[in-house]
Design a protein around this motif. Structure first.
Motif, PDB file in Angstrom:
ATOM      1  N   LEU A  77       0.835  -1.197   0.000  1.00 31.91           N
ATOM      2  CA  LEU A  77       0.000   0.000   0.000  1.00 31.91           C
ATOM      3  C   LEU A  77       0.872   1.250   0.000  1.00 31.91           C
ATOM      4  N   PHE A  78       0.572   2.179  -0.894  1.00 33.35           N
ATOM      5  CA  PHE A  78       1.263   3.469  -0.915  1.00 33.35           C
ATOM      6  C   PHE A  78       0.437   4.519  -0.180  1.00 33.35           C
ATOM      7  N   ILE A  79      -0.786   4.754  -0.636  1.00 31.07           N
ATOM      8  CA  ILE A  79      -1.679   5.704   0.029  1.00 31.07           C
ATOM      9  C   ILE A  79      -3.127   5.239  -0.099  1.00 31.07           C
ATOM     10  N   GLU A  80      -3.949   5.740   0.803  1.00 34.72           N
ATOM     11  CA  GLU A  80      -5.399   5.633   0.677  1.00 34.72           C
ATOM     12  C   GLU A  80      -5.921   6.990   0.247  1.00 34.72           C
ATOM     13  N   LEU A  81      -6.824   7.012  -0.729  1.00 36.77           N
ATOM     14  CA  LEU A  81      -7.390   8.258  -1.216  1.00 36.77           C
ATOM     15  C   LEU A  81      -8.447   8.772  -0.236  1.00 36.77           C
ATOM     16  N   PRO A  82      -8.815  10.064  -0.347  1.00 39.53           N
ATOM     17  CA  PRO A  82      -9.872  10.593   0.525  1.00 39.53           C
ATOM     18  C   PRO A  82     -11.150   9.776   0.398  1.00 39.53           C
ATOM     19  N   ALA A  83     -11.956   9.771   1.447  1.00 45.59           N
ATOM     20  CA  ALA A  83     -13.185   8.981   1.482  1.00 45.59           C
ATOM     21  C   ALA A  83     -14.063   9.278   0.274  1.00 45.59           C
ATOM     22  N   GLY A  84     -14.483   8.223  -0.416  1.00 38.70           N
ATOM     23  CA  GLY A  84     -15.353   8.364  -1.577  1.00 38.70           C
ATOM     24  C   GLY A  84     -14.632   8.496  -2.900  1.00 38.70           C
ATOM     25  N   SER A  85     -13.326   8.717  -2.863  1.00 36.93           N
ATOM     26  CA  SER A  85     -12.538   8.858  -4.094  1.00 36.93           C
ATOM     27  C   SER A  85     -12.027   7.501  -4.553  1.00 36.93           C
ATOM     28  N   ILE A  86     -12.092   7.251  -5.855  1.00 37.70           N
ATOM     29  CA  ILE A  86     -11.538   6.042  -6.452  1.00 37.70           C
ATOM     30  C   ILE A  86     -10.735   6.445  -7.683  1.00 37.70           C
TER      31      ILE A  86
END
Length: 299
Positions: A77-86
């Motif tokens: 895993l590098f990053i998680e995007l903001p909630a709701g973003s894909i």
């Protein structure tokens, strides 16, 4: 004695020459599995390679993430995007910033690779979804914008200040998008056609069909340094190499059947990475020339 030495020298020479003649040349255009099956979701897309040769793709393990892959195929895993973003398409500029097409929020996201800070680089409510993105040598972005339900599509450009402008509308579902090495041509896929436009300072003209396939669809594509296009063909399980004149040079058979997108990388820019939706992984093969964007980012 001299005759014996001469004969031994001849035999040694023959052995050495035979050994060299039997060395196998590098295996080109033969795909192999890079990351484990199902390490990414079926929404795997991107991919993009930074100036250090690290590969990135969207939806590692779960939706809304960006995974990073080392040259040996180790994914994390590098990053998680903001909630709701894909995310969908990924590109890098010359400074090394990452840009991500966030199709659910109608954004182009920008990632600071040192701090991993994520910001909204551009937002356009008029987009159905930014799908794939391309970048020219001057840092302008180009985004395909398909509306899958309506079966229509648009093309947008985003300047270096994040300003969004509409380039084309009234199309079928646009998908892959790429800029030629000389920055004079913009390529876009829609329906079963690869379209070409003259490109000048972020504006397009002279729309024409470069190539039309008789069957199966197309998804992402990238250029090599000589302007040959590598086009993914989901359903058929291949990548087609097209010349800048629209001639099929070769078709590379993949292991999986649903390639979504493609990027060049590796130490010399000649390793081609293909994201596979049906396998949830990445395949790779060696090409004869480096990628255009790889050369741009490493200069």
């Amino acid at each position: 004695m001299n005759k014996i030495v001469a004969n031994l020298t001849l035999i040694f020479s023959l052995l050495v020459n035979t050994s060299f003649s039997q060395e196998k040349p590098e295996s080109l255009f033969t795909s192999s599995v890079l990351t484990p099956v199902k390490s990414f979701t079926s929404g795997i897309e991107g991919p993009g390679v930074d100036k250090n040769g690290v590969l990135y793709a969207v939806n590692f393990s779960k939706e809304g993430t960006i995974g990073m892959v080392t040259p040996d195929g180790s994914a994390s895993l590098f990053i998680e995007l903001p909630a709701g973003s894909i995310g969908n398409g990924i590109r890098f500029n010359k400074k090394g910033d990452m840009f991500i097409a966030d199709y659910t929020k109608h954004n182009i996201l920008k990632v600071n690779m040192k701090t991993k800070a994520i910001s909204v680089y551009a937002h356009e409510p008029g987009m159905a979804q930014p799908n794939d993105i391309a970048i020219d040598d001057n840092g302008r972005l180009y985004a395909s914008d398909p509306d899958w339900k309506a079966r229509t599509g648009k093309i947008w450009t985003i300047d270096k200040n994040g300003n969004v402008n509409l380039l084309e509308t009234g199309m079928s579902t646009t998908n892959g998008i790429e800029v030629s090495p000389d920055n004079r041509t913009l390529y876009v896929t829609h329906a079963r056609q690869v379209l070409a436009y003259n490109l000048s300072k972020g504006k397009i003209s002279n729309k024409r069909i470069l190539y039309e396939f008789a069957d199966f669809g197309m998804d992402g594509m990238r250029c090599d340094v000589e302007g040959n296009l590598y086009v993914t063909r989901p359903g058929k399980g291949t990548v087609v190499k097209l010349s800048p004149q629209g001639t099929v040079i070769r078709e590379i058979t993949l292991i999986g059947k649903k390639p979504s997108n493609i990027a060049f990388g590796g130490k010399d820019g000649r390793t081609v990475y293909v994201t596979m939706q049906d396998q949830g992984n990445i395949e790779s093969f060696r090409a004869d020339l480096p990628g255009r964007e790889w050369r741009m980012s490493t200069r």
